[in-house]
Design a protein around this motif. Structure first.
Motif, short mmCIF file in Angstrom:
data_model
loop_
_atom_site.label_atom_id
_atom_site.label_comp_id
_atom_site.label_asym_id
_atom_site.label_seq_id
_atom_site.Cartn_x
_atom_site.Cartn_y
_atom_site.Cartn_z
N ALA A 82 -87.40 -49.81 -4.56
CA ALA A 82 -87.81 -48.62 -5.30
C ALA A 82 -87.93 -48.93 -6.79
CB ALA A 82 -86.82 -47.48 -5.07
N ALA A 83 -86.96 -49.66 -7.32
CA ALA A 83 -87.02 -50.05 -8.73
C ALA A 83 -88.21 -50.95 -9.00
CB ALA A 83 -85.72 -50.76 -9.13
N ALA A 84 -88.49 -51.85 -8.06
CA ALA A 84 -89.65 -52.74 -8.22
C ALA A 84 -90.94 -51.94 -8.30
CB ALA A 84 -89.72 -53.73 -7.06
N LEU A 85 -91.06 -50.88 -7.49
CA LEU A 85 -92.27 -50.07 -7.51
C LEU A 85 -92.42 -49.28 -8.81
CD1 LEU A 85 -92.24 -48.70 -3.84
CD2 LEU A 85 -93.80 -50.40 -4.81
N VAL A 86 -91.30 -48.77 -9.32
CA VAL A 86 -91.37 -48.01 -10.58
C VAL A 86 -91.79 -48.94 -11.71
CG1 VAL A 86 -90.03 -46.74 -12.28
CG2 VAL A 86 -89.68 -46.29 -9.85
N VAL A 87 -91.18 -50.12 -11.79
CA VAL A 87 -91.53 -51.07 -12.85
C VAL A 87 -92.96 -51.56 -12.68
CG1 VAL A 87 -90.99 -53.32 -13.85
CG2 VAL A 87 -89.14 -51.79 -13.15
N LEU A 88 -93.36 -51.81 -11.43
CA LEU A 88 -94.71 -52.26 -11.15
C LEU A 88 -95.75 -51.27 -11.65
CD1 LEU A 88 -96.58 -54.31 -9.63
CD2 LEU A 88 -96.27 -52.87 -7.59
N GLY A 89 -95.49 -49.98 -11.45
CA GLY A 89 -96.44 -48.97 -11.90
C GLY A 89 -96.35 -48.69 -13.38
N ALA A 90 -95.14 -48.36 -13.86
CA ALA A 90 -94.98 -47.95 -15.26
C ALA A 90 -95.28 -49.08 -16.23
CB ALA A 90 -93.56 -47.43 -15.48
N ALA A 91 -94.87 -50.30 -15.88
CA ALA A 91 -95.10 -51.45 -16.77
C ALA A 91 -96.41 -52.15 -16.44
CB ALA A 91 -93.94 -52.43 -16.68
N GLY A 92 -96.58 -52.55 -15.18
CA GLY A 92 -97.75 -53.36 -14.81
C GLY A 92 -99.06 -52.60 -14.81
#
Length: 326
Positions: free
Chosen positions: A215-225
């Motif tokens: 879940a954290a990976a998905l949030v970072v992937l979207g918000a940052a990437g």
């Protein structure tokens, strides 16, 4: 000489390079590829709209803009994000990152097809041939290909093909106008999230909770990437120019390979490294400017770095609007 954009360039390349590892974490936790793509667009759109609110950038209201945004979102976000995530269920994040370096070559193919100003040159054709050779080396075709590797590689290359078509379409139909790059990027990613909100339940069913790491990976992937990276990319384009910004594509495979090896314990065979170098060589060859007679006017770039005003539009890499991109 002071170059304030260098730090942003390095951070941008790291964010995009790290995206492949984040995707791998999510798909290995069982998140369906289409839901990974939806999360990227959802959290990316939220980040971009927050940026627009802080910058007080208006929302485009022209129906034509939103119509083109739907096409661009499908080609640059909804479809390729899904294909990349699916590809990483079959191949490593290292290979996915190397394949992403072919984006400038697929872009060139579509630009030659639909942008009248672009002319076919020997250097461009040679660059495409060299780049294709690099892909074959990455695949290690002389060793034979298993079904999973073939399917996963085809999905990753399908994503870069979508990027190529999307960048060419953007250059012709979506890169002009008075709207800011931040606002148009937010519109584009919002359209991608809307498209995937419809497709994800149909194609991926109802997802289960994947656990906090995924879940954290998905949030970072979207918000940052897919959020912060767009803003950084725009800053680099404005401060260093689109040519320098486009070279981020050459650096992202270094990050994706290093992070895949160090944190995911993925193998990086010699052919993946050598093939990646050959692909980049093909990109450089294809980008070689044609000889022009003295006094002949050059084609205007998408953005003038000297006067970046609020109405200027520019795009840079794999994961952004009209980037050489993600």
């Amino acid at each position: 000489m002071r170059r304030p954009w260098v730090g942003k360039f390095v951070l941008l390349s790291a964010i995009w390079g790290g995206s492949f590892a984040l995707i791998k974490v999510a798909v290995d936790a069982g998140v369906p590829a289409v839901w990974v793509a939806f999360a990227r667009c959802l959290f990316g759109a939220l980040a971009l709209w927050a940026f627009c609110a802080v910058q007080r950038q208006g929302v485009p209201r022209d129906r034509a803009v939103w119509g083109h945004a739907l096409v661009v979102a499908a080609l640059l976000n909804a479809v390729p994000f899904t294909l990349l995530a699916y590809g990483e269920t079959k191949v490593s994040s290292v290979l996915a990152g190397v394949f992403n370096a072919t984006t400038p070559l697929t872009t060139l193919v579509f630009v030659l097809l639909i942008v009248p100003q672009e002319k076919v040159t020997g250097a461009k054709l040679a660059g495409l041939l060299v780049g294709f050779t690099g892909v074959l080396v990455v695949l290690g075709v002389w060793q034979g290909l298993g079904d999973d590797v073939l399917v996963g590689s085809a999905a990753c290359l399908g994503a870069t093909t979508c990027y190529g078509a999307g960048f060419a379409y953007t250059r012709r139909f979506f890169s002009g106008g008075p709207h800011s790059a931040g606002a148009l990027s937010a519109v584009q990613i919002t359209c991608g999230a809307a498209q995937l909100a419809v497709a994800a339940p149909l194609l991926g069913g109802v997802p289960a909770w994947p656990g906090w790491p995924a879940a954290a990976a998905l949030v970072v992937l979207g918000a940052a990437g897919t959020g912060l990276a767009y803003v950084l990319n725009l800053d680099v384009i404005r401060q260093a120019g689109p040519t320098v910004a486009a070279t981020v594509t050459y650096v992202t495979p270094l990050w994706s390979t290093a992070l895949g090896v160090l944190f995911l314990a993925e193998p990086a065979g010699w052919n993946a490294v050598a093939g990646g170098v050959i692909v980049v060589a093909g990109v450089l060859l294809a980008r070689k400017p044609a000889n022009r007679p003295v006094g002949q006017e050059r084609t205007q770039p998408l953005v003038r770095a000297d006067k970046p005003g609020p109405g200027r539009r520019a795009y840079g890499s794999p994961h952004t609007t009209t980037r050489s991109r993600q």
